[in-house]
Each structure stands twice: as structure tokens, then as C-alpha cells.
Design a protein around this motif. Structure first.
Motif, PDB file in Angstrom:
ATOM      1  N   ASN A   1       3.108   1.526 -11.284  1.00 22.04           N
ATOM      2  CA  ASN A   1       1.865   0.771 -11.202  1.00 22.04           C
ATOM      3  C   ASN A   1       1.909  -0.258 -10.081  1.00 22.04           C
ATOM      4  N   ASP A   2       3.057  -0.944  -9.959  1.00 20.57           N
ATOM      5  CA  ASP A   2       3.208  -1.895  -8.850  1.00 20.57           C
ATOM      6  C   ASP A   2       3.050  -1.190  -7.512  1.00 20.57           C
ATOM      7  N   VAL A   3       3.705  -0.046  -7.398  1.00 23.94           N
ATOM      8  CA  VAL A   3       3.647   0.699  -6.139  1.00 23.94           C
ATOM      9  C   VAL A   3       2.218   1.109  -5.842  1.00 23.94           C
ATOM     10  N   TYR A   4       1.516   1.540  -6.879  1.00 25.66           N
ATOM     11  CA  TYR A   4       0.127   1.943  -6.693  1.00 25.66           C
ATOM     12  C   TYR A   4      -0.721   0.769  -6.200  1.00 25.66           C
ATOM     13  N   GLN A   5      -0.530  -0.393  -6.843  1.00 26.01           N
ATOM     14  CA  GLN A   5      -1.294  -1.578  -6.436  1.00 26.01           C
ATOM     15  C   GLN A   5      -0.980  -1.943  -4.988  1.00 26.01           C
ATOM     16  N   LEU A   6       0.296  -1.871  -4.653  1.00 23.72           N
ATOM     17  CA  LEU A   6       0.728  -2.175  -3.290  1.00 23.72           C
ATOM     18  C   LEU A   6       0.063  -1.220  -2.303  1.00 23.72           C
ATOM     19  N   HIS A   7       0.101   0.039  -2.644  1.00 29.43           N
ATOM     20  CA  HIS A   7      -0.516   1.075  -1.806  1.00 29.43           C
ATOM     21  C   HIS A   7      -2.000   0.783  -1.594  1.00 29.43           C
TER      22      HIS A   7
ATOM     23  N   ALA B   1       5.583   2.178   6.369  1.00 31.94           N
ATOM     24  CA  ALA B   1       6.635   1.191   6.589  1.00 31.94           C
ATOM     25  C   ALA B   1       6.950   0.415   5.321  1.00 31.94           C
ATOM     26  N   ILE B   2       5.979   0.356   4.407  1.00 31.76           N
ATOM     27  CA  ILE B   2       6.149  -0.441   3.190  1.00 31.76           C
ATOM     28  C   ILE B   2       7.109   0.307   2.270  1.00 31.76           C
ATOM     29  N   THR B   3       8.344  -0.147   2.216  1.00 31.70           N
ATOM     30  CA  THR B   3       9.404   0.621   1.554  1.00 31.70           C
ATOM     31  C   THR B   3       9.050   1.117   0.146  1.00 31.70           C
ATOM     32  N   PRO B   4       8.575   0.253  -0.768  1.00 27.37           N
ATOM     33  CA  PRO B   4       8.326   0.760  -2.121  1.00 27.37           C
ATOM     34  C   PRO B   4       7.292   1.883  -2.126  1.00 27.37           C
ATOM     35  N   ALA B   5       6.263   1.736  -1.284  1.00 24.29           N
ATOM     36  CA  ALA B   5       5.253   2.788  -1.223  1.00 24.29           C
ATOM     37  C   ALA B   5       5.793   4.028  -0.539  1.00 24.29           C
ATOM     38  N   ASP B   6       6.727   3.812   0.395  1.00 26.57           N
ATOM     39  CA  ASP B   6       7.307   4.952   1.101  1.00 26.57           C
ATOM     40  C   ASP B   6       8.046   5.889   0.151  1.00 26.57           C
ATOM     41  N   PHE B   7       8.582   5.330  -0.937  1.00 34.94           N
ATOM     42  CA  PHE B   7       9.232   6.210  -1.912  1.00 34.94           C
ATOM     43  C   PHE B   7       8.252   7.265  -2.420  1.00 34.94           C
ATOM     44  N   GLN B   8       6.979   6.907  -2.467  1.00 33.22           N
ATOM     45  CA  GLN B   8       5.979   7.894  -2.878  1.00 33.22           C
ATOM     46  C   GLN B   8       5.512   8.779  -1.717  1.00 33.22           C
ATOM     47  N   TYR B   9       5.394   8.190  -0.525  1.00 34.92           N
ATOM     48  CA  TYR B   9       4.870   8.974   0.611  1.00 34.92           C
ATOM     49  C   TYR B   9       5.927   9.888   1.231  1.00 34.92           C
ATOM     50  N   HIS B  10       7.188   9.450   1.179  1.00 33.48           N
ATOM     51  CA  HIS B  10       8.240  10.097   1.958  1.00 33.48           C
ATOM     52  C   HIS B  10       8.303  11.609   1.709  1.00 33.48           C
ATOM     53  N   ASP B  11       8.437  12.361   2.811  1.00 31.11           N
ATOM     54  CA  ASP B  11       8.558  13.819   2.728  1.00 31.11           C
ATOM     55  C   ASP B  11       7.401  14.503   2.017  1.00 31.11           C
ATOM     56  N   THR B  12       6.213  13.886   2.071  1.00 29.21           N
ATOM     57  CA  THR B  12       5.029  14.579   1.559  1.00 29.21           C
ATOM     58  C   THR B  12       4.097  14.890   2.734  1.00 29.21           C
ATOM     59  N   TYR B  13       2.972  15.510   2.423  1.00 26.31           N
ATOM     60  CA  TYR B  13       1.985  15.792   3.454  1.00 26.31           C
ATOM     61  C   TYR B  13       1.358  14.529   4.019  1.00 26.31           C
TER      62      TYR B  13
ATOM     63  N   THR C   1      -5.345   5.118  16.052  1.00 24.58           N
ATOM     64  CA  THR C   1      -5.301   3.929  15.200  1.00 24.58           C
ATOM     65  C   THR C   1      -5.199   4.323  13.728  1.00 24.58           C
ATOM     66  N   ILE C   2      -5.911   5.379  13.344  1.00 28.77           N
ATOM     67  CA  ILE C   2      -5.772   5.852  11.957  1.00 28.77           C
ATOM     68  C   ILE C   2      -4.319   6.242  11.692  1.00 28.77           C
ATOM     69  N   GLY C   3      -3.715   6.937  12.660  1.00 30.96           N
ATOM     70  CA  GLY C   3      -2.300   7.283  12.523  1.00 30.96           C
ATOM     71  C   GLY C   3      -1.432   6.041  12.466  1.00 30.96           C
ATOM     72  N   GLY C   4      -1.839   4.995  13.181  1.00 31.79           N
ATOM     73  CA  GLY C   4      -1.105   3.742  13.147  1.00 31.79           C
ATOM     74  C   GLY C   4      -1.184   3.093  11.778  1.00 31.79           C
ATOM     75  N   PHE C   5      -2.378   3.150  11.193  1.00 29.74           N
ATOM     76  CA  PHE C   5      -2.539   2.579   9.848  1.00 29.74           C
ATOM     77  C   PHE C   5      -1.654   3.296   8.839  1.00 29.74           C
ATOM     78  N   SER C   6      -1.671   4.631   8.880  1.00 26.70           N
ATOM     79  CA  SER C   6      -0.826   5.334   7.904  1.00 26.70           C
ATOM     80  C   SER C   6       0.644   5.058   8.209  1.00 26.70           C
ATOM     81  N   GLY C   7       0.952   4.782   9.472  1.00 30.47           N
ATOM     82  CA  GLY C   7       2.317   4.402   9.813  1.00 30.47           C
ATOM     83  C   GLY C   7       2.693   3.070   9.190  1.00 30.47           C
ATOM     84  N   LEU C   8       1.760   2.146   9.215  1.00 25.67           N
ATOM     85  CA  LEU C   8       2.009   0.846   8.593  1.00 25.67           C
ATOM     86  C   LEU C   8       2.221   1.004   7.091  1.00 25.67           C
ATOM     87  N   MET C   9       1.401   1.880   6.482  1.00 26.90           N
ATOM     88  CA  MET C   9       1.571   2.126   5.044  1.00 26.90           C
ATOM     89  C   MET C   9       2.957   2.703   4.763  1.00 26.90           C
TER      90      MET C   9
END
Lengths: 175, 533, 380
Positions: free
Chosen positions: C36-42, B379-391, B369-377
Motif C-alpha cells: 500500500n505504501d508503494v502504491y501511494q508512493l507510485h 528511480a524511486i527504489t521502493p516503487a522500482d521493486f514493482q516496476y523492475h523487469d516489467t513492461y 519527456t514522458i520517457g523522462g518521467f517514467s525514468g524518474l518513477m
């Protein structure tokens, strides 16, 4: 119970999916055309524009990039031009083969932002054809284009990028 | 549910020739068409691959223990990450599930064997050669594949070394093996269920495997297509992925992930089946929602075909595409949530005991479920720009694949080991294995979330100083987790050699046909189909 | 009720933000509106996940503690309840919609095709970034500047270990800067966490993204897409300056380009001593060549050829120069004429022909390099 009918169907699904992987290649191009994915503009000559929108001005800039090892120098005379949607515009590119061998150049266009790709219509482009350049030869290429009047309102500037490749070796290999 | 339990050794009746006893020695294993033998082969093979792939992970973690290059050069490091991924996916997790399917599906549906026993033999025996080829390429000049298990073009085409051909052939063989395994499972389940075993009476492990098998025959050919295109691009001057010839490297990623995303579910759906089998047993209560589990599994499988591009948000997509793939991906958390809620509702007001398979299952539910939560995170495209290809991504998929898929395999192995061997495993050692694994796996993978968020890209052999502390902790967790798995080998080995004898129904709360045959399960079972009421 | 909900708000949303903001455990807030928006979203999604997790696991652990067989729990018989099942399908669905709304908003605000004040073309190649200020005639390569002996642990590592370059990308603050991404070879991905900008550089295609930096400072990132052996060694460094300072810098950069051209022209008449070329050559070699051919000149068997005893290096000088300046198409060997000055090229060719026991004794002068460049471009 005989397993053969089901087995046959499953094998057919597998073969079908293998074929589908290759079918994805043309499908992908269609998909790109429709959505402007990857900024892939059409490589065919466009139709004449019908009317001009006098009120709007769009910045169109040009950039070229010779892929690593491609011995060409290609540069547009102007870095950018301002055009009215629907109005035809000509831009000249200077291209030179800087090696001491005869080469064939292929320019691959790409438009940014991607959603503008299908609104940039080229009437004449050196990217439509493979361009043989003799050793050291310098030529001038013409690009004739217009921007569609239907271009989405939020797009204020468009970049047309050409990546030029040396395809001499591929030509030899495929002949 | 009840059935005929006594074994009838009917010489004339059945299609695998009616051997009473297996042949002796190596030939038994080479020529076997018995589903139990092949199941064991798959499981032993997958354990071996798990240890080899794990050893590569140890090399990776040793290099990353401290900043700076200490042990291996970056090129070898890339080979390690690549081959670690390939081995764990195609060598450890998938064959383990195929092994469990071989052993358990016929027993669970009351069939005497798999439908296509000779093909079954082939589908296993080509597998070792695939991995032999892959591993051998590591020792050739230039080394093995170093472009990541995702082999993105043109890194895998124009810019890879000539040993790439070995990689391509290895993947082809793995694919053929999986497809043959999947076809066998489908034909067995569709054609060989015991009379009365209607679709909605199928045990969930069988259901999830059936759906998995359909995913396999749908996407493994696509992978075969992708590697074939890599092969021809590299050696035969095609340009599927080369812009110079009208191709597009991004198209590779579309084709790959069209395979790759369903592939992820191939590695987790059977796990859902195992957990759905074990939780009711040790809660002594029926699974809360059998039908909704079946529907949830099917909808996850269908959705898996329309979410592939969420792996590619940074490649540059039109915003409509990004939105579509974001929404579709988020939607998957609904049926996945249904599953988790179902397991919790099954435990609720049950009569719960904590045998080793149950411990692994509970850990699975929490950590998956924890892995599922991070999967949901993700999925959020704008945030994925930060997560993508990181640890952060590395943390995510190891939570779903190690504490998800691998833990479920461990749970299944402990659950059915007594049935396979007739002996109870050493419970103390097994509990040590569980608790050491549980603690170390979290020390290993949890801090990866932090380094990922702090900005550490994946697949790098050396890193900036601000990541140093966490990486040291991660490596310590890694070594501990790796060593803990040796305990599992000991437990399995000892259990196979002997131990307290167990009855046919090993666990008091267990249900299903597999518990109605003797322990150890006789070489031939259900030669006369049981009757299901 | 109002008090309770505001307390809840404080605990759930304000407190974690205070604790986690800019800590080493969390995503960086960054220095742009988008980041900042991305951070808030996260943070929003993260907290929602935590709340769901706590509720679900609380129920589960309650059952694990209270409904144990060892405590004499008798199993209940209930199963399948349409009402409950609809509820636990519908509630997650509503939560998802609540998540999708801010996510969609942020995504659309990222997708802004309005006119930019400055356009930078970013080209990735193995394993360096090239920045071109479009329309300004300023362009340069940006290469990892961490010395090899820090990487091989012979000396202490500095604070910016692996996150430092010879020439950072200089940008103005408060201006919309557009980035055009492309690649020379494999796929790279340009990432600066403080801007929340990560975009793939695809060979043959152009990708676009933008940023508007709010604060001056130095921002560091890395290549995010596996791009071969030295993927971990191609950092991104951006120096954000005030608008005035940026204009000044751009002027200087243009001036420096002219000075360098003049210096190159002057070099054509000079004969440099071998010692000087060898010292400079070693520096250039370590920065530009050693990643593949290795500091020892031994290469990596089967991947990158050894230069020690290499027939090209020991052979005809003009062939050797040709490979160095024009590269070998279809391999990792790049055309270094685009990256190095004629003095650096002369030095590095001299170095290769005299290091590691390659005792040819040859000394190559900048004028020879220039002649070779002229020869290829003026051929026939």
C-alpha cells in the motif's frame, strides 16, 4: 597539426579503462567487505572476541544448499541456535559425498541480512578450505563462530547459508 | 558567424591526397577516407540494421499478439529479443549518430575532413563483419545469443550454448569500431576547428558529440572487459562470475551497468545536440541558454557514472546503497529538465514553422519527456521493486530510445538530407511518415506502461489472459510503426535520386558553417579553413 | 482559497486514485502495508510528473499555437537569463526533495531485520520454484500446472492461464514471513505484485526479504529475471490462509510426507504393469521434461538433446537412470531425484525408453530406482 600526442593519450585512456574493468573485480570485493553487499562474509579466520554482551540474544540459523549437480549432502545438526554477542559457539555439520566418485567440495558462505555479514566472525570453518571427500565418505565439520557485539540493534536474526559446489572438474581443468 | 564559402580545390595542400573526384564503383566505398562518404556508409548501414532489428521486433510482436505460443518457440523468442536489442543499440542508433558526426562535425567546425581518415575507414568497415557474425550465429545449431542484450552471467556463461563465442567476438568488434569512431571525433574537434571557432562557439551538436565520445572511450573498454570475462569464464575455467570459484554473478551486473548506464546517455546526448540545432532554426530565434545546455550535458555525462546500480535494486543491496543510487538518479532529472525548459524557452515568442525536422523535434521533446518521467518513477527504489523487469521498463526505454534517439535521428536526417543530396525530399510523403510514426509509436509503446503496471514481466513469449487486450493493441501499433518506416526508406531513396534543387542555406532560419557550403555539399569542403568572427 | 485548494486536492489526488485504484491500467494496491505504501508512493510521483508535464507542455503548445510564423509572429531576441535559469534548476530540485522524503521512508520500512514468525527458503531453478519451510521439515517444488495443450492453443485457456502451479506456497496471514532467496542455476527473481516483493535469487548467495499479508486469498506472480527458455513459464502462486488454517495445513503436509515415504517403501515390493507406468510416465514427462526435450522427444538441436534415438536412452538402463536421478553437472539437466518420487522416476524412465519409436520394451520398477539411489549414496 600533429594528432599523435592527443591520440596517444586517448588510446591510453581506453587501455586504462579496459584494465579498470578487471580492477573492478578486487575493488568489488573490498566494496563488499566494507558495505556487506551481497552478504559476503570474510573467508579468513577472525580474531578472538574480547567481551560478551550478556543482555542481548541473537538467533542464528543455518541452511545449506547443494548446487545443482553437486553430489553432497550437508546439514547442520541444529537448524538454529541462540547466541549472545561475543560468545563463542560451535556448530557441527554432517557432510556426505553421495556419489561413487571422489570429489572436492567447496562451501561458499553467505549471510543474510547483508549488513550482518561483517559482524559474523568465524574462527574455524570448513568453508576456509577445499574439502576432498572420497566416494560415499561422510565426515563431520566444525564451525566455530561468534557474533560481534557491534551488531546493529535492529538485527534480531541472522542466517548463515552455505552453498556447496563440486569443484573437482575446475581443479582438473586448472592443473 | 560568417566564413569563406567558395571551394578551393588546392591540389597540393591537403592530407587526403587531394582527389578531386571520388573513384567509381564499389572500390570508392571500400577505400574511401572521405568523411562524407563514410558518413553516408554509416547512415545507410544503420538504416539497414534498423530494418533488420525492426523485423525482429515484428517477430516478437507477432508472437505476443495473442496469448499462447503460435509462431516461434521460446528459445527462438529469446534470441529475437536479445538480437533485436543488440542490433538496435549497436547497429542502428550508435552508427547513425556516428554517421551524422562524420558528415556534420567537419562541416560544422570548418575542418576539411576527420582527423584520422584511414582509421575512419577501418572503424566503419569492421562493423558489417561484427553484425554478420552476430546474425550468422542465429542460423547455427543451437542458435544465437538468447540471454538478453544485457547477457547476465551465469545465463550467458555456464548456461549458454557454444555460439556465445561468436556473440563475444561480435561485441568486441562493435566496441573497437565505436572506440575508433569516438577517438576520431575527439581528435577532430580538439585539433581541427577552424581559426576563431572557440569552445563556446561550437555548435551544440559538436559539443554533445564531444562529450559522447569521451563517454564512449571511457565505457566501451569496460564492456570489452565484461565480455572478455564472460568468454574466459565460459571457455577457460576462470570464475569471475561463478560463486564456486570465489566469483559473484552480481559483480557481472555491476561491471555491465558501469558500462550500460553511460551507454544509455551515449545514445541520447547527440540527440540533444540535434534537437538543440533544429528547434532554433524553425523558431527563428537563438537557443535560449547555450552555456547552460553545455553545462547540463556535461553534468548528465558525469552523473551517468554514479547511477549504474539503479538497474539492480532487486539484486539485494544495503539500504545505504539503494538510497545513494536513488538520490543520484533523481538528480539527473535536474539537468535534463534544464534542457527541456531551454527548448521550450527557445520556442517561446519565436516565429515557429512546422517543417518535417521540426515536427520530429517537437514530438521528441514531448515523448522524450514522458520517457523522462517514467525514468524518474523508476528511480524511486521502493516503487522500482514493482516496476523492475516489467513492461513498464520496456515502455520507459523505448520512449527514450525510439521516440527519443530514433526520432532525433529522423529529425536530423530530414534536416540535413537536402544538404547531403542537394534535393528537397518529398514533403508530403515525409509528413505522412511523421504522422503515421507519431500515432503508431504511441499505440505501440503507451499501453506497455499499463501492462507493466498490471504485472507483465518483460522478455516472456507468452502471457496471462488479463494482458491479452493490451498486447493485441501494442502489436497492431508495432506493425503500423514498422510499416511506416518503409516510407522513410522511400523518402530517402527518392531524395537521393532527385527532387527540387535547394540553395546552400536550405532552411531560412538555419545557422552554422554547414549552410555556407553549396548543396549538395561538395566532395571536399573547407580545404582552406573558413574564418569565424 | 481553502475551497479552491480542497477542490484541487480532490481533482489531483483523490479522483485519480478512485479511478485508477485496482484498475487494469495501474499498479495493484496489494494486500500488505508495504504494498500500500508503494502504491501511494507510485501515485504521488505519478501525479507530480503529470502536473509538471501539463504545465511544461501547456507553455510549449501555447507557443506553438500563438507564436507561429504563419500567424505573422516576429521572433523576439531574448536569450540567457540567469534568474530564469536558476529558478528552473532550483524548483525541480525542491520537487525532488519532496519526492525523496516519502521514498526514503518507505524504503527504510522495507528494510526490517526484526525477528520473523516463519522463514521460507525459496530456491529458483530452471524453471520452477522450490519452497522450504525452515525448521519445519516441509519442502516441495512448485511447477507450472497449465497443460501443454492450452499453451499450444489446442484447447481454450482457463482464467489462471500461466499463473497456476501444482503446489502453491501456503502462508499464514498477519505473521511476519521472511524469505531467503537463492538459486540452483541462473539468476531468477521471485515476484508477487500484491506483496510488493521482488527479489533476485542469485546462485551461491542468499538474499532476504519479508512480507506480512493482511488478507486471505490466492496471489499470483511470475519470475521477473530472464532465466532461459521457459522464463515465461515459472509462475509464483501464494495461498494466504488464516493462522489456524495454516497450522492445520502444515500438519497435513508433514503427515503427507510420511504417508508418501510409506507408499514408496511399499512400492519396493511391487511390480507395476507397463501400461500404468507409461500413462504416469507421459504425465511426468510433460510436466518435468518436455520443456527442454520437447513433447516429441526431439529436443532443440544444439541446445537440448533429442531423446528419440538417444544412445543413453537406448543404452544401458543403469546409465540412463543415473543421468535422470543425478543430472549432468554444469548443464540444464537437473538431478530429478530431488523432485520426483521413485514411482514417478520409474514411470518416466520407462516412458522415455518406449515412446517415440524408442522400442526397447524395457519396464523399470520403483525398486530399481531405489537401488540406483542407494548405490550412488552407499557407493563403496
Amino acid at each position: 597539426m600533429s594528432h599523435a600526442p592527443l591520440l596517444k593519450r586517448l588510446v591510453l585512456i581506453c587501455l586504462g579503462m579496459f584494465a579498470f574493468a578487471f580492477a573492478m573485480v578486487p575493488l568489488y570485493d573490498v566494496f563488499c567487505d566494507v558495505t556487506g553487499l551481497n552478504g559476503k562474509p570474510s573467508l579468513e579466520q577472525a580474531k578472538q572476541s574480547t567481551h560478551i554482551n550478556e543482555k542481548r540474544e541473537i538467533d542464528v540459523s543455518f541452511t545449506t544448499h547443494a548446487q545443482s549437480g553437486a553430489p553432497f549432502k550437508v546439514k547442520s545438526h541444529e537448524y538454529s541456535v541462540v547466541v549472545k554477542p561475543g560468545a563463542m559457539r560451535e556448530v557441527l555439520f554432517k557432510a556426505k559425498n553421495i556419489s561413487n566418485e571422489d570429489k572436492v567440495m567447496q562451501a561458499v558462505p553467505s549471510v543474510s541480512p547483508g549488513k550482518a555479514a561483517k559482524y559474523l566472525h568465524k574462527m574455524a570453518c570448513f568453508c576456509f578450505d577445499q574439502q576432498p571427500l572420497k566416494a560415499g565418505e561422510e565426515v563431520e565439520f566444525k564451525l566455530l563462530f561468534y557474533v560481534d557485539t557491534e551488531l546493529p540493534d535492529d538485527v534480531e536474526e541472522i542466517t548463515l547459508s552455505y552453498t556447496v559446489f563440486d569443484i573437482s572438474k575446475q581443479l582438473v581443468a586448472s592443473n | 558567424m560568417s566564413s569563406v564559402t567558395e571551394q578551393q580545390h588546392n591540389e597540393a595542400g591537403h592530407h587526403d591526397g587531394g582527389h578531386h573526384h571520388p573513384a567509381k564503383g564499389f572500390k570508392r566505398w571500400l577505400y574511401t577516407t572521405n568523411h562524407k562518404d563514410i558518413g553516408s556508409l554509416y547512415l545507410i548501414f544503420s538504416l539497414t540494421m534498423f530494418l533488420i532489428g525492426g523485423a525482429m521486433a515484428m517477430v516478437i510482436r507477432a508472437e505476443l499478439f495473442q496469448p499462447g505460443l503460435q509462431l516461434v518457440d521460446p528459445h527462438f523468442f529469446n534470441q529475437m529479443t536479445t538480437v533485436h536489442g543488440l542490433i538496435m543499440v549497436f547497429g542502428a542508433v550508435m552508427p547513425a549518430f556516428t554517421g551524422l558526426a562524420n558528415w556534420m562535425v567537419p562541416l560544422m567546425i570548418g575542418a576539411p575532413d576527420m582527423a584520422l581518415p584511414r582509421m575512419n575507414n577501418w572503424s566503419f568497415w569492421i562493423l558489417p563483419f561484427a553484425f554478420l557474425i552476430l546474425l550468422a550465429s542465429l542460423f547455427m545449431p543451437g542458435g544465437g545469443p538468447a540471454f538478453g542484450w544485457t547477457f547476465y552471467a551465469p545465463l550467458s556463461t555456464t548456461y549458454s550454448n557454444d555460439n556465445t563465442a561468436f556473440f563475444v567476438f561480435a561485441v568486441h568488434i562493435m566496441g573497437i569500431s565505436s572506440i575508433m569512431g569516438a577517438i576520431n571525433v575527439i581528435v577532430t574537434i580538439v585539433n581541427m576547428r577552424a581559426p576563431g571557432m572557440t569552445w563556446m562557439k561550437l555548435p551544440l551538436f559538436v559539443w554533445t558529440w564531444l562529450i559522447t565520445a569521451f563517454l564512449l572511450i571511457a565505457v566501451m573498454p569496460v564492456l570489452a572487459g565484461a565480455v572478455t570475462m564472460v568468454l574466459t569464464d565460459k571457455y577457460f575455467a576462470t570464475s569471475f562470475f561463478d560463486a564456486a570459484g570465489g566469483g559473484d554473478p552480481v559483480m557481472f551486473q555491476h561491471i555491465f551497468w558501469f558500462f550500460g548506464h553511460p551507454e544509455v546517455y551515449i545514445m541520447i546526448l547527440p540527440a540533444f545536440g540535434i534537437i538543440s540545432t533544429i528547434v532554433p532554426t524553425f523558431s527563428r530565434k537563438r537557443l535560449f541558454g547555450y552555456a547552460s545546455m553545455v553545462y547540463a550535458t556535461s553534468s548528465i555525462a558525469l552523473l551517468s557514472f554514479i547511477v549504474w546500480a539503479h538497474h539492480m535494486f532487486t539484486t539485494g543491496m544495503p539500504v545505504a546503497g539503494e538510497l545513494f543510487f536513488m538520490y543520484a538518479t533523481m538528480l539527473i532529472s535536474v539537468p535534463t529538465g534544464v534542457k527541456v525548459f531551454n527548448w521550450v524557452a527557445t520556442m517561446w515568442r519565436g516565429s515557429i514553422s512546422f517543417e518535417v525536422p521540426m515536427l520530429f523535434s517537437i514530438a521528441f521533446i514531448v515523448l522524450f519527456t514522458i520517457g523522462g518521467f517514467s525514468g524518474l518513477m523508476l528511480a524511486i527504489t521502493p516503487a522500482d521493486f514493482q516496476y523492475h523487469d516489467t513492461y513498464f521498463v520496456v515502455a520507459h526505454f523505448h520512449y527514450v530510445l525510439v521516440t527519443g534517439a530514433v526520432f532525433s535521428i529522423m529529425a536530423g536526417a530530414y534536416y540535413w538530407l537536402p544538404k547531403w543530396t542537394g534535393n528537397m525530399f518529398n514533403i508530403t510523403l515525409a509528413k505522412w511518415h511523421f504522422w503515421l510514426s507519431l500515432v503508431s509509436v504511441n499505440v505501440l509503446f503507451f499501453p506497455m506502461h499499463f501492462v507493466g503496471l498490471a504485472g507483465m514481466p518483460r522478455r516472456i513469449p507468452d502471457y496471462a489472459l488479463q494482458f491479452a487486450d493490451f498486447n493485441a493493441i501494442i502489436s497492431i501499433g508495432g506493425f503500423a510503426f514498422g510499416l511506416s518506416q518503409l516510407l522513410f526508406v522511400v523518402v530517402v531513396y527518392k531524395c537521393a535520386r532527385g527532387g527540387d534543387k535547394v540553395p546552400a542555406k536550405v532552411w531560412d532560419g538555419a545557422e552554422g558553417l554547414e549552410w555556407e557550403v553549396a548543396s549538395p555539399a561538395p566532395y571536399h569542403t573547407f580545404e582552406t579553413p573558413p574564418e569565424i568572427k | 482559497m481553502g475551497k479552491l485548494s480542497s477542490t484541487l486536492w480532490l481533482i489531483l489526488f483523490v479522483l485519480p486514485q478512485q479511478v485508477l485504484a485496482n484498475s487494469q491500467f495501474n499498479m495493484r494496491k496489494g494486500v500488505t502495508d508495504i504494498s500500500n505504501d508503494v502504491y501511494q508512493l507510485h501515485m504521488t510521483i505519478f501525479i507530480i510528473c503529470c502536473v509538471i508535464g501539463v504545465i511544461v507542455f501547456a507553455v510549449m503548445f501555447w507557443a506553438l499555437i500563438h507564436h507561429r510564423k504563419s500567424k505573422g509572429a516576429k521572433p523576439a531576441q531574448f536569450h540567457e537569463s540567469t534568474k530564469v535559469e536558476i529558478l528552473w534548476t532550483a524548483i525541480p530540485f525542491v520537487i525532488l526533495i519532496a519526492m525523496a522524503v516519502p521514498a526514503t521512508k518507505t524504503l527504510i520500512s522495507m528494510e526490517d531485520a526484526s525477528k520473523a514468525d516463519l522463514t521460507i527458503k525459496i530456491t529458483g531453478s530452471q524453471w520452477k520454484w522450490h519452497y522450504e519451510y525452515m525448521g519445519e521439515d516441509v519442502a516441495f517444488y512448485s511447477i507450472l500446472s497449465t497443460p501443454q495443450d492450452q499453451i499450444s492453443n489446442q484447447v481454450d485457456k482457463t482464467n489462471t492461464y500461466l499463473l497456476e502451479v501444482d503446489k502453491p506456497l501456503v502462508l499464514p496471514i498477519n505473521k511476519k514471513v521472511r524469505f531467503l532467496m537463492t538459486s540452483d542455476d541462473v539468476i531468477h527473481s521471485w515476484w508477487v505484485p500484491d506483496f510488493a516483493v521482488k527479489k533476485d535469487a542469485n546462485p551461491g548467495f542468499i538474499n532476504e526479504t519479508w512480507t506480512k499479508i493482511n488478507e486471505e486469498g490466492i496471489y499470483r506472480g511470475q519470475c521477473a529475471e530472464l532465466c532461459g527458455k521457459d522464463h515465461g513459464f515459472m509462475p509464483v502462486v501464494v495461498e494466504a490462509k488464516s493462522e489456524q488454517a495454516f497450522t492445520d495445513w502444515l500438519q497435513q503436509a508433514k503427515q503427507a510426507k510420511k504417508t508418501a515415504a510409506a507408499a514408496d517403501a511399499a512400492l519396493l515390493d511391487q511390480t507395476l504393469p507397463k501400461e500404468e507406468l507409461m500413462v504416469l510416465g507421459e504425465q511426468v514427462y510433460m510436466a518435468s521434461c518436455a520443456a527442454c526435450h520437447q513433447p516429441t522427444g526431439m529436443g532443440l538441436p544444439g541446445v537440448f538433446p533429442a531423446l528419440k534415438g538417444n544412445p543413453v536412452v537406448l543404452g544401458d538402463i543403469n546409465d540412463h537412470i543415473d543421468v535422470v536421478i543425478n543430472g549432468r553437472p554444469g548443464t540444464a539437466m537437473q538431478a530429478f531425484v530431488k523432485q520426483l518420487s521413485i514411482k514417478q522416476l520409474a514411470a518416466v524412465v520407462t516412458y522415455k525408453r518406449n515412446a517415440w519409436g524408442n522400442d526397447t520394451g524395457d519396464v523399470i520398477q520403483p525398486s530399481q530406482i531405489q537401488a540406483a539411489i542407494d548405490a550412488t549414496s552407499e557407493a563403496k
